[in-house]
Design a protein around this motif. Structure first.
Motif, PDB file in Angstrom:
ATOM      1  N   PHE A 131       0.754  -1.129  -0.144  1.00  0.00           N
ATOM      2  CA  PHE A 131       0.113   0.098  -0.085  1.00  0.00           C
ATOM      3  C   PHE A 131       0.928   1.205  -0.059  1.00  0.00           C
ATOM      4  CE2 PHE A 131      -2.355  -3.608   2.019  1.00  0.00           C
ATOM      5  CZ  PHE A 131      -3.371  -3.239   1.426  1.00  0.00           C
ATOM      6  N   ASP A 132       0.516   1.950  -1.040  1.00  0.00           N
ATOM      7  CA  ASP A 132       1.460   3.334  -0.983  1.00  0.00           C
ATOM      8  C   ASP A 132       0.647   4.530  -0.170  1.00  0.00           C
ATOM      9  OD1 ASP A 132       2.821   5.604  -1.731  1.00  0.00           O
ATOM     10  OD2 ASP A 132       2.616   4.976  -4.033  1.00  0.00           O
ATOM     11  N   HIS A 133       1.359   4.956   0.858  1.00  0.00           N
ATOM     12  CA  HIS A 133       0.590   5.888   1.735  1.00  0.00           C
ATOM     13  C   HIS A 133       0.657   7.287   1.317  1.00  0.00           C
ATOM     14  CE1 HIS A 133       0.010   3.004   4.779  1.00  0.00           C
ATOM     15  NE2 HIS A 133       1.340   2.684   4.908  1.00  0.00           N
ATOM     16  N   ASN A 134       1.567   7.445   0.094  1.00  0.00           N
ATOM     17  CA  ASN A 134       1.609   8.608  -0.895  1.00  0.00           C
ATOM     18  C   ASN A 134       0.559   8.953  -1.645  1.00  0.00           C
ATOM     19  OD1 ASN A 134       3.700   9.506   0.956  1.00  0.00           O
ATOM     20  ND2 ASN A 134       5.209   8.393  -0.062  1.00  0.00           N
ATOM     21  N   SER A 135      -0.318   7.761  -1.890  1.00  0.00           N
ATOM     22  CA  SER A 135      -1.445   8.016  -3.127  1.00  0.00           C
ATOM     23  C   SER A 135      -2.579   7.141  -2.515  1.00  0.00           C
ATOM     24  CB  SER A 135      -0.707   7.255  -4.257  1.00  0.00           C
ATOM     25  OG  SER A 135      -0.632   6.030  -4.031  1.00  0.00           O
ATOM     26  N   THR A 136      -3.636   7.438  -3.387  1.00  0.00           N
ATOM     27  CA  THR A 136      -4.728   6.660  -2.794  1.00  0.00           C
ATOM     28  C   THR A 136      -4.894   5.305  -3.563  1.00  0.00           C
ATOM     29  OG1 THR A 136      -5.938   7.464  -4.854  1.00  0.00           O
ATOM     30  CG2 THR A 136      -6.216   9.034  -3.114  1.00  0.00           C
ATOM     31  N   SER A 137      -4.115   5.038  -4.432  1.00  0.00           N
ATOM     32  CA  SER A 137      -3.930   3.370  -4.862  1.00  0.00           C
ATOM     33  C   SER A 137      -3.060   2.512  -4.045  1.00  0.00           C
ATOM     34  CB  SER A 137      -3.432   3.635  -6.454  1.00  0.00           C
ATOM     35  OG  SER A 137      -2.111   4.185  -6.449  1.00  0.00           O
ATOM     36  N   SER A 138      -3.401   1.354  -4.451  1.00  0.00           N
ATOM     37  CA  SER A 138      -2.719  -0.018  -3.893  1.00  0.00           C
ATOM     38  C   SER A 138      -1.920  -0.714  -5.127  1.00  0.00           C
ATOM     39  CB  SER A 138      -3.386  -0.771  -3.065  1.00  0.00           C
ATOM     40  OG  SER A 138      -3.988  -0.153  -2.039  1.00  0.00           O
ATOM     41  N   ARG A 139      -0.996  -1.239  -4.883  1.00  0.00           N
ATOM     42  CA  ARG A 139      -0.130  -1.881  -5.802  1.00  0.00           C
ATOM     43  C   ARG A 139      -0.130  -3.325  -5.506  1.00  0.00           C
ATOM     44  NH1 ARG A 139       5.914   0.346  -6.230  1.00  0.00           N
ATOM     45  NH2 ARG A 139       5.603  -1.135  -8.076  1.00  0.00           N
ATOM     46  N   PHE A 140      -0.499  -4.054  -6.462  1.00  0.00           N
ATOM     47  CA  PHE A 140      -0.388  -5.589  -6.277  1.00  0.00           C
ATOM     48  C   PHE A 140       0.867  -6.174  -7.127  1.00  0.00           C
ATOM     49  CE2 PHE A 140      -2.154  -9.686  -7.515  1.00  0.00           C
ATOM     50  CZ  PHE A 140      -2.182 -10.553  -6.406  1.00  0.00           C
ATOM     51  N   PHE A 141       1.600  -7.032  -6.641  1.00  0.00           N
ATOM     52  CA  PHE A 141       2.545  -7.364  -7.544  1.00  0.00           C
ATOM     53  C   PHE A 141       2.854  -8.745  -6.936  1.00  0.00           C
ATOM     54  CE2 PHE A 141       4.540  -5.168  -4.199  1.00  0.00           C
ATOM     55  CZ  PHE A 141       5.794  -5.700  -3.833  1.00  0.00           C
ATOM     56  N   CYS A 142       3.641  -9.696  -7.585  1.00  0.00           N
ATOM     57  CA  CYS A 142       4.090 -10.717  -7.622  1.00  0.00           C
ATOM     58  C   CYS A 142       5.483 -10.807  -7.328  1.00  0.00           C
ATOM     59  CB  CYS A 142       3.881 -11.908  -8.472  1.00  0.00           C
ATOM     60  SG  CYS A 142       1.977 -12.470  -8.417  1.00  0.00           S
ATOM     61  N   SER A 143       5.979 -11.349  -6.013  1.00  0.00           N
ATOM     62  CA  SER A 143       7.314 -11.270  -5.624  1.00  0.00           C
ATOM     63  C   SER A 143       7.820 -12.462  -5.160  1.00  0.00           C
ATOM     64  CB  SER A 143       7.784 -10.154  -4.582  1.00  0.00           C
ATOM     65  OG  SER A 143       9.152 -10.104  -4.585  1.00  0.00           O
ATOM     66  N   PHE A 144       8.966 -13.049  -5.452  1.00  0.00           N
ATOM     67  CA  PHE A 144       9.474 -14.322  -4.670  1.00  0.00           C
ATOM     68  C   PHE A 144      11.046 -14.236  -4.628  1.00  0.00           C
ATOM     69  CE2 PHE A 144       9.831 -15.047  -9.390  1.00  0.00           C
ATOM     70  CZ  PHE A 144      10.863 -15.469  -9.376  1.00  0.00           C
ATOM     71  N   SER A 145      11.543 -15.165  -3.923  1.00  0.00           N
ATOM     72  CA  SER A 145      13.055 -15.061  -3.621  1.00  0.00           C
ATOM     73  C   SER A 145      13.445 -16.630  -4.056  1.00  0.00           C
ATOM     74  CB  SER A 145      13.324 -14.785  -2.266  1.00  0.00           C
ATOM     75  OG  SER A 145      14.869 -15.057  -2.047  1.00  0.00           O
ATOM     76  N   THR A 146      14.274 -16.728  -4.940  1.00  0.00           N
ATOM     77  CA  THR A 146      14.727 -18.169  -5.351  1.00  0.00           C
ATOM     78  C   THR A 146      15.369 -18.801  -3.957  1.00  0.00           C
ATOM     79  OG1 THR A 146      16.954 -17.298  -6.194  1.00  0.00           O
ATOM     80  CG2 THR A 146      15.141 -18.009  -7.645  1.00  0.00           C
ATOM     81  N   ALA A 147      16.215 -17.876  -3.185  1.00  0.00           N
ATOM     82  CA  ALA A 147      16.790 -18.300  -2.053  1.00  0.00           C
ATOM     83  C   ALA A 147      15.710 -18.774  -0.855  1.00  0.00           C
ATOM     84  CB  ALA A 147      17.682 -16.985  -1.324  1.00  0.00           C
ATOM     85  N   ASP A 148      14.495 -18.096  -0.956  1.00  0.00           N
ATOM     86  CA  ASP A 148      13.433 -18.345   0.003  1.00  0.00           C
ATOM     87  C   ASP A 148      12.848 -19.742  -0.494  1.00  0.00           C
ATOM     88  OD1 ASP A 148      13.858 -16.009   1.667  1.00  0.00           O
ATOM     89  OD2 ASP A 148      12.197 -15.165   0.622  1.00  0.00           O
ATOM     90  N   ILE A 149      12.761 -20.054  -1.896  1.00  0.00           N
ATOM     91  CA  ILE A 149      12.200 -21.203  -2.189  1.00  0.00           C
ATOM     92  C   ILE A 149      13.317 -22.324  -1.753  1.00  0.00           C
ATOM     93  CG2 ILE A 149      11.860 -22.540  -4.347  1.00  0.00           C
ATOM     94  CD1 ILE A 149      11.006 -19.956  -5.467  1.00  0.00           C
ATOM     95  N   CYS A 150      14.461 -22.317  -1.926  1.00  0.00           N
ATOM     96  CA  CYS A 150      15.464 -23.105  -1.655  1.00  0.00           C
ATOM     97  C   CYS A 150      15.304 -23.874  -0.149  1.00  0.00           C
ATOM     98  CB  CYS A 150      16.728 -22.944  -1.770  1.00  0.00           C
ATOM     99  SG  CYS A 150      17.118 -22.784  -3.709  1.00  0.00           S
ATOM    100  N   ASP A 151      15.194 -22.559   0.784  1.00  0.00           N
ATOM    101  CA  ASP A 151      15.227 -22.568   2.166  1.00  0.00           C
ATOM    102  C   ASP A 151      13.689 -23.389   2.428  1.00  0.00           C
ATOM    103  OD1 ASP A 151      17.360 -21.431   2.437  1.00  0.00           O
ATOM    104  OD2 ASP A 151      16.671 -19.509   3.287  1.00  0.00           O
ATOM    105  N   ASN A 152      12.610 -23.026   1.900  1.00  0.00           N
ATOM    106  CA  ASN A 152      11.430 -23.681   2.075  1.00  0.00           C
ATOM    107  C   ASN A 152      11.531 -25.074   1.798  1.00  0.00           C
ATOM    108  OD1 ASN A 152      10.480 -20.946   2.998  1.00  0.00           O
ATOM    109  ND2 ASN A 152       9.678 -20.580   1.186  1.00  0.00           N
TER     110      ASN A 152
END
Length: 216
Positions: free
Chosen positions: A29-50
């Motif tokens: 959520f961007d507190h400097n605007s009225t809009s929210s941002r939705f995006f996909c994010s992942f980490s290959t390091a996190d996948i390996c750890d998981n």
């Protein structure tokens, strides 16, 4: 609850949170605007750890395969993280099948091209990258070989580095490939100590490239 329903509930809430983790996807959520941002994010390091991976378990894992970092794939696209189901092409120094495939609807898929590791020519340029992302919605392209038109200049602002698509390759080369051989599509590819099959799922970020048989 479906992910989109979670997204709508959070964005319509009276309470605004800086970030909410939803597996590989996050709401910010961007507190400097009225809009929210939705995006996909992942980490290959996190996948390996998981997945409980450490060096003592490699390369015995059958669920997550890691392309050997000795190949030194470089990121050239405007998107440093990308993921999607794999479409494969095997073609050496000839790219008509690359163009034909990127002309199809990508639907968030990733095109993986085994160009034999050739560093004698480029298998992808800015026109094909733009065709794949802007026109047809591919998430990313991985070339076991070279690309060209990698960086924008004052004369041309639409080169690969400016496009919202993931592009990884071994290096760049100014010479284009030829058109004499069609190549093979939807066949298993083997490079970097990994076999990549059509329909696998590829995850790529600045740390590396992972290939799995199912979503993780």
């Amino acid at each position: 609850m479906p992910l989109w329903n979670v997204f709508m509930r959070l964005t319509s809430s009276k309470h605004k949170f800086p970030m909410k983790d939803l597996g590989c996807c996050r709401l910010r959520f961007d507190h400097n605007s009225t809009s929210s941002r939705f995006f996909c994010s992942f980490s290959t390091a996190d996948i390996c750890d998981n997945q409980g991976l450490d060096v003592s378990k490699m390369p015995s894992s059958t669920k997550v395969k890691i392309i050997d970092s000795a190949l030194s794939f470089k990121n050239f696209g405007g998107r440093s993280e990308f993921q999607g189901r794999v479409v494969t092409i095997k073609a050496y120094e000839s790219n008509p099948l690359v163009r034909a495939t990127l002309q199809e609807a990508g639907n968030g898929r990733v095109l993986v091209v085994d160009a034999g590791g050739s560093t004698r020519c480029a298998m992808l340029g800015d026109n094909l990258a733009q065709l794949g992302r802007v026109d047809n919605g591919w998430a990313g392209i991985v070339i076991y070989g070279c690309i060209r038109d990698s960086k924008a200049s004052e004369k041309d602002l639409t080169l690969i580095s400016t496009l919202d698509i993931g592009v990884k390759a071994l290096n760049t080369h100014p010479v284009k490939s030829h058109k004499g051989e069609p190549g093979l599509r939807d066949v298993p590819l083997s490079f970097g100590g990994v076999t990549i099959c059509p329909g696998n799922i590829l995850y790529s970020d600045p740390d590396g490239i992972l290939v799995t048989t199912e979503e993780v």
